[in-house]
Motif scaffolding. Structure first.
Motif, PDB file in Angstrom:
ATOM      1  N   ALA A  61      -0.937  17.804  -6.005  1.00 41.63           N
ATOM      2  CA  ALA A  61       0.150  17.058  -6.128  1.00 41.63           C
ATOM      3  C   ALA A  61      -0.031  15.830  -4.935  1.00 41.63           C
ATOM      4  N   TYR A  62      -0.732  16.072  -4.047  1.00 41.16           N
ATOM      5  CA  TYR A  62      -0.800  15.010  -2.736  1.00 41.16           C
ATOM      6  C   TYR A  62      -1.919  14.000  -3.052  1.00 41.16           C
ATOM      7  N   ALA A  63      -2.676  14.343  -4.096  1.00 44.47           N
ATOM      8  CA  ALA A  63      -3.833  13.247  -4.473  1.00 44.47           C
ATOM      9  C   ALA A  63      -3.461  12.005  -4.730  1.00 44.47           C
ATOM     10  N   PRO A  64      -2.478  11.721  -5.535  1.00 40.46           N
ATOM     11  CA  PRO A  64      -2.131  10.478  -5.836  1.00 40.46           C
ATOM     12  C   PRO A  64      -1.442   9.634  -4.644  1.00 40.46           C
ATOM     13  N   LEU A  65      -0.831  10.771  -3.760  1.00 40.47           N
ATOM     14  CA  LEU A  65       0.053   9.923  -2.661  1.00 40.47           C
ATOM     15  C   LEU A  65      -1.186   9.481  -1.783  1.00 40.47           C
ATOM     16  N   GLY A  66      -2.110  10.298  -1.535  1.00 40.81           N
ATOM     17  CA  GLY A  66      -3.103   9.856  -0.864  1.00 40.81           C
ATOM     18  C   GLY A  66      -3.813   8.611  -1.045  1.00 40.81           C
ATOM     19  N   ALA A  67      -4.164   8.571  -2.461  1.00 37.99           N
ATOM     20  CA  ALA A  67      -4.720   7.466  -2.927  1.00 37.99           C
ATOM     21  C   ALA A  67      -4.111   6.188  -2.975  1.00 37.99           C
ATOM     22  N   ALA A  68      -2.515   6.248  -3.132  1.00 37.33           N
ATOM     23  CA  ALA A  68      -1.756   5.278  -2.747  1.00 37.33           C
ATOM     24  C   ALA A  68      -1.542   4.639  -1.398  1.00 37.33           C
ATOM     25  N   ALA A  69      -1.342   5.451  -0.421  1.00 37.21           N
ATOM     26  CA  ALA A  69      -1.740   5.302   0.767  1.00 37.21           C
ATOM     27  C   ALA A  69      -2.767   4.711   1.427  1.00 37.21           C
ATOM     28  N   ARG A  70      -3.958   5.136   0.892  1.00 36.93           N
ATOM     29  CA  ARG A  70      -5.359   4.461   1.304  1.00 36.93           C
ATOM     30  C   ARG A  70      -5.389   2.981   0.657  1.00 36.93           C
ATOM     31  N   TRP A  71      -5.002   3.026  -0.638  1.00 40.42           N
ATOM     32  CA  TRP A  71      -4.968   1.604  -0.990  1.00 40.42           C
ATOM     33  C   TRP A  71      -4.164   0.577  -0.380  1.00 40.42           C
ATOM     34  N   LEU A  72      -2.899   1.037   0.112  1.00 39.50           N
ATOM     35  CA  LEU A  72      -2.209   0.195   0.809  1.00 39.50           C
ATOM     36  C   LEU A  72      -2.304  -0.048   2.216  1.00 39.50           C
ATOM     37  N   ALA A 131       6.772   6.899   6.208  1.00 35.24           N
ATOM     38  CA  ALA A 131       5.861   6.201   6.944  1.00 35.24           C
ATOM     39  C   ALA A 131       5.182   5.258   5.723  1.00 35.24           C
ATOM     40  N   TYR A 132       4.891   5.761   4.574  1.00 36.76           N
ATOM     41  CA  TYR A 132       4.609   4.892   3.444  1.00 36.76           C
ATOM     42  C   TYR A 132       5.432   3.801   3.316  1.00 36.76           C
ATOM     43  N   ILE A 133       6.810   3.937   3.373  1.00 39.84           N
ATOM     44  CA  ILE A 133       7.636   2.834   3.107  1.00 39.84           C
ATOM     45  C   ILE A 133       7.726   1.879   4.061  1.00 39.84           C
ATOM     46  N   VAL A 134       7.426   2.350   5.209  1.00 48.35           N
ATOM     47  CA  VAL A 134       7.306   1.416   6.433  1.00 48.35           C
ATOM     48  C   VAL A 134       6.012   0.674   6.225  1.00 48.35           C
ATOM     49  N   ALA A 135       5.096   1.112   6.020  1.00 44.35           N
ATOM     50  CA  ALA A 135       3.626   0.350   5.558  1.00 44.35           C
ATOM     51  C   ALA A 135       3.909  -0.602   4.349  1.00 44.35           C
ATOM     52  N   LEU A 136       4.484  -0.045   3.545  1.00 44.25           N
ATOM     53  CA  LEU A 136       4.847  -1.096   2.397  1.00 44.25           C
ATOM     54  C   LEU A 136       5.509  -2.261   2.895  1.00 44.25           C
ATOM     55  N   ALA A 137       6.892  -1.862   3.803  1.00 42.92           N
ATOM     56  CA  ALA A 137       7.610  -3.141   4.141  1.00 42.92           C
ATOM     57  C   ALA A 137       6.686  -3.832   5.125  1.00 42.92           C
ATOM     58  N   ALA A 138       5.709  -3.285   5.865  1.00 42.28           N
ATOM     59  CA  ALA A 138       4.917  -4.194   6.973  1.00 42.28           C
ATOM     60  C   ALA A 138       3.744  -5.080   5.973  1.00 42.28           C
ATOM     61  N   PHE A 139       3.479  -4.698   5.050  1.00 40.57           N
ATOM     62  CA  PHE A 139       2.685  -5.466   4.085  1.00 40.57           C
ATOM     63  C   PHE A 139       3.381  -6.703   3.656  1.00 40.57           C
ATOM     64  N   VAL A 140       4.568  -6.455   3.199  1.00 39.02           N
ATOM     65  CA  VAL A 140       5.631  -7.353   2.285  1.00 39.02           C
ATOM     66  C   VAL A 140       5.936  -8.334   3.389  1.00 39.02           C
ATOM     67  N   ALA A 141       6.172  -7.937   4.613  1.00 33.02           N
ATOM     68  CA  ALA A 141       6.665  -8.840   5.844  1.00 33.02           C
ATOM     69  C   ALA A 141       5.720  -9.619   6.479  1.00 33.02           C
ATOM     70  N   GLY A 142       4.382  -9.131   6.468  1.00 33.05           N
ATOM     71  CA  GLY A 142       3.000  -9.788   7.044  1.00 33.05           C
ATOM     72  C   GLY A 142       2.677 -10.936   5.997  1.00 33.05           C
ATOM     73  N   CYS A 143       2.867 -10.638   4.851  1.00 29.44           N
ATOM     74  CA  CYS A 143       2.629 -11.500   3.856  1.00 29.44           C
ATOM     75  C   CYS A 143       3.648 -12.833   3.829  1.00 29.44           C
ATOM     76  N   TRP A 144       5.076 -12.348   3.881  1.00 31.44           N
ATOM     77  CA  TRP A 144       6.170 -13.232   3.974  1.00 31.44           C
ATOM     78  C   TRP A 144       5.972 -14.072   5.335  1.00 31.44           C
ATOM     79  N   LEU A 145       5.716 -13.547   6.540  1.00 37.29           N
ATOM     80  CA  LEU A 145       5.359 -14.286   7.646  1.00 37.29           C
ATOM     81  C   LEU A 145       4.330 -15.169   7.560  1.00 37.29           C
ATOM     82  N   SER A 146       3.041 -14.994   7.005  1.00 38.02           N
ATOM     83  CA  SER A 146       2.111 -15.708   6.886  1.00 38.02           C
ATOM     84  C   SER A 146       2.404 -16.724   6.034  1.00 38.02           C
ATOM     85  N   ALA A 147       3.169 -16.538   5.018  1.00 42.43           N
ATOM     86  CA  ALA A 147       3.114 -17.718   3.962  1.00 42.43           C
ATOM     87  C   ALA A 147       4.431 -18.641   4.793  1.00 42.43           C
ATOM     88  N   GLY A 148       5.181 -18.218   5.481  1.00 43.05           N
ATOM     89  CA  GLY A 148       6.046 -19.065   6.081  1.00 43.05           C
ATOM     90  C   GLY A 148       5.534 -19.817   6.918  1.00 43.05           C
TER      91      GLY A 148
END
Length: 132
Positions: A11-22, A94-111
């Motif tokens: 059950a945790y294998a897809p979650l781990g793969a998603a976190a690794r990808w992010l 923690a995964y939601i924080v990581a996802l928000a960090a990726f979006v914010a990093g891309c947004w700030l970089s593009a800005g």
């Protein structure tokens, strides 16, 4: 006779793969920001201050590591029969924080990139207008 908690690891294998990808996405974002800051990438353009997007991407990498650690602890606690709900929820946060960090990093970089390009275009336009 099957062990009660032995099948819950899948059950945790897809979650781990998603976190690794992010985590990889955040790490690549941090490397690109670092490359532009040091002038390795885009050496002909003066880079803006990229310390905030770099810090945001690094927070994303740490949050992905935390998510993977929490989900690993949840899996281990489930195999031993202990309650693993808190670790699973902490991993999700923690995964939601990581996802928000990726979006914010891309947004700030593009800005910052758009601000830098606008100032360079404005400077070029001013130089061109004073020439004629």
């Amino acid at each position: 006779m099957p062990v009660p908690g032995a099948t819950c690891g899948g059950a945790y294998a897809p979650l781990g793969a998603a976190a690794r990808w992010l985590g990889w996405l955040n790490a690549i974002g941090a490397l690109v920001e670092l490359g532009f800051s040091l002038g390795v990438l885009g050496a002909d353009v003066a880079p803006p201050d990229l310390s905030v997007p770099l810090a945001v991407f690094l927070v994303g990498v740490l949050a992905c590591g935390s998510a993977m650690l929490c989900w690993g602890l949840a899996q281990a606690a489930r195999v031993e029969g202990r309650c693993s709900r808190a670790a699973a929820w902490l991993g999700a946060i923690a995964y939601i924080v990581a996802l928000a960090a990726f979006v914010a990093g891309c947004w700030l970089s593009a800005g910052l990139a758009f601000e830098a390009s606008d100032s360079q275009v404005g400077a070029a336009y001013t130089a061109h207008a004073t020439f004629f």
